[in-house]
Design an enzyme around this catalytic site. Structure first.
Site: not given
Ligand code: GDD
Ligand code: MG
Length: 354
Positions: A108, A217, A159
């Site tokens: 994303d 993001d 976080k």
């Molecule tokens: N295959 C798979 N399985 N993908 C997953 C799963 C899972 O169980 N859970 C989450 N994802 C994928 C989501 O679809 C997304 O593309 C990505 O992993 C990150 O998940 P988000 O839910 O979007 O996380 P976030 O935005 O809160 O935080 C993450 O991204 C940030 C940057 O945008 C973390 O990696 C943070 O450390 C980072 O700063």
């Molecule tokens: Mg994200």
């Protein structure tokens, strides 16, 4: 040749109700499913083999992208029956990997980062993992990543309510293959909360690569809308943008009356109609959305086949597929209308005069 893994198994909860029917990376963004922009960047960096780690609505990805040939890619799909978390998702595709270097992406992220520079930095440092970092104003919603003077990662604080630096995890990593093989199987594992802290505790060589280019993001509606507008206006570079950058992207089969004002990087999907006197600013209209005369839509997402009736005001809102916002209704600041809901005319007004 380097493999690319994209994590696309998340539920997209923060983008509901749009993600009730489609996974977040498949939402139309500047005219194509969001993931197309990331795939096109991967292709442009010379990478061909891409593995999608899917879970929620897994079938939708393969139905659309197939084996990747039209994009010049070789795409494989691996489905998690129940979500395995970010590290579990990476480990789960290990048997499809062909190279010792693996680029991993959150699915994303909209970014203009130079992937070749990231891979070069990883090789130069002979790192176990290299994490791409970016700087943001408010790091609390991200992984906060302090580094030492040599660019070595000293902690990974997911976080954290009291961030120690404005450098955050940009959601792009280079892994040495053997590190992926060491992730436990058979249970959910978070790369942010478990794998990275464990690697650091074990003294692994985890390096940072700071990128100063465009980064966002798209997990929240405000960012989804802003990211789409940046793509349309060419501020976020994408080889997959259908057409030249400009103030609006009007897709084939959409009808915008000459008396309507459409701008701010809006996308008007196929089959949409925007009537005279309507204003559309920095918004995303999925295919078949209709905006009637005098309605005003700003920084909002209108789901497939939704309708905004005469004189309605929709600001910073998400309208579900086929929902109808009645004449002169006012929706603002974070309003979300579920699919198929009908809001009768003048049924919701807004007053800041509490
Ligand atoms: N295959 C798979 N399985 N993908 C997953 C799963 C899972 O169980 N859970 C989450 N994802 C994928 C989501 O679809 C997304 O593309 C990505 O992993 C990150 O998940 P988000 O839910 O979007 O996380 P976030 O935005 O809160 O935080 C993450 O991204 C940030 C940057 O945008 C973390 O990696 C943070 O450390 C980072 O700063
Ligand atoms: Mg994200």
């Amino acid at each position: 040749m380097t493999d690319a893994v994209i994590l696309v198994g998340g539920l997209g909860t923060r983008l509901r109700p749009l993600t009730l029917s489609a996974p977040k990376p498949m939402l139309p963004t500047a005219g194509v499913p969001f993931l197309t922009h990331l795939l096109a960047r991967i292709q442009a960096a010379g990478i061909r083999h891409v593995v999608l780690g899917t879970s929620f609505r897994a079938e939708v990805f393969e139905e659309y992208f197939g084996n990747g040939t039209p994009l010049g890619l070789d795409i494989e799909y691996v489905v998690e029956r129940s979500p395995l978390g970010t590290a579990g998702g990476i480990r789960n595709v290990a048997d499809r990997l062909r190279d010792d270097l693996v680029l991993v992406f959150n699915g994303d992220i909209l970014s203009g980062a130079d992937l070749t520079a990231l891979l070069d930095a990883h090789r130069r440092c002979d790192a176990d993992v290299t994490i791409q970092l970016t700087k943001v104003d408010d790091p609390r919603a991200f992984g906060c990543v302090p580094t030492d003077a040599d660019g070595r990662v000293t902690a990974f604080l997911e976080k954290d309510p009291n961030p120690v630096t404005d450098q955050i995890n940009a959601g792009v990593y280079v892994f040495r293959r053997s590190v992926i093989d060491s992730i436990p199987t058979g249970r959910p594992v978070s790369v942010e909360r478990e794998t990275f802290p464990a690697l650091l505790a074990a003294g692994a060589r985890v390096m940072a690569h700071v990128d100063t280019g465009y980064w966002r993001d798209l997990g929240k509606p405000a960012d989804f809308v802003a990211g789409s507008a940046d793509l349309v206006r060419g501020l976020a570079p994408s080889p997959a943008l259908p057409g030249a950058p400009g103030e609006a992207l009007v897709l084939a089969g959409a009808v915008v009356d000459p008396g309507a004002v459409v701008g701010g990087g809006s996308t008007i999907g196929a089959g949409c109609r925007v009537a005279a006197g309507a204003t559309v600013e920095a918004s995303v209209l999925f295919d078949g959305a209709v905006i009637e005369d005098g309605a005003r839509v700003s920084r909002s997402v209108l789901g497939f086949g939704s309708r905004i009736a005469s004189g309605a005001v929709v600001e910073d809102a998400v309208i579900g597929d086929r929902a109808i916002v009645g004449a002169r209704v006012e929706l603002r600041a974070g309003a979300r209308v579920w699919p198929d809901v009908v809001l009768p005319e003048t049924s919701i007004r807004f007053s800041s005069d509490l």
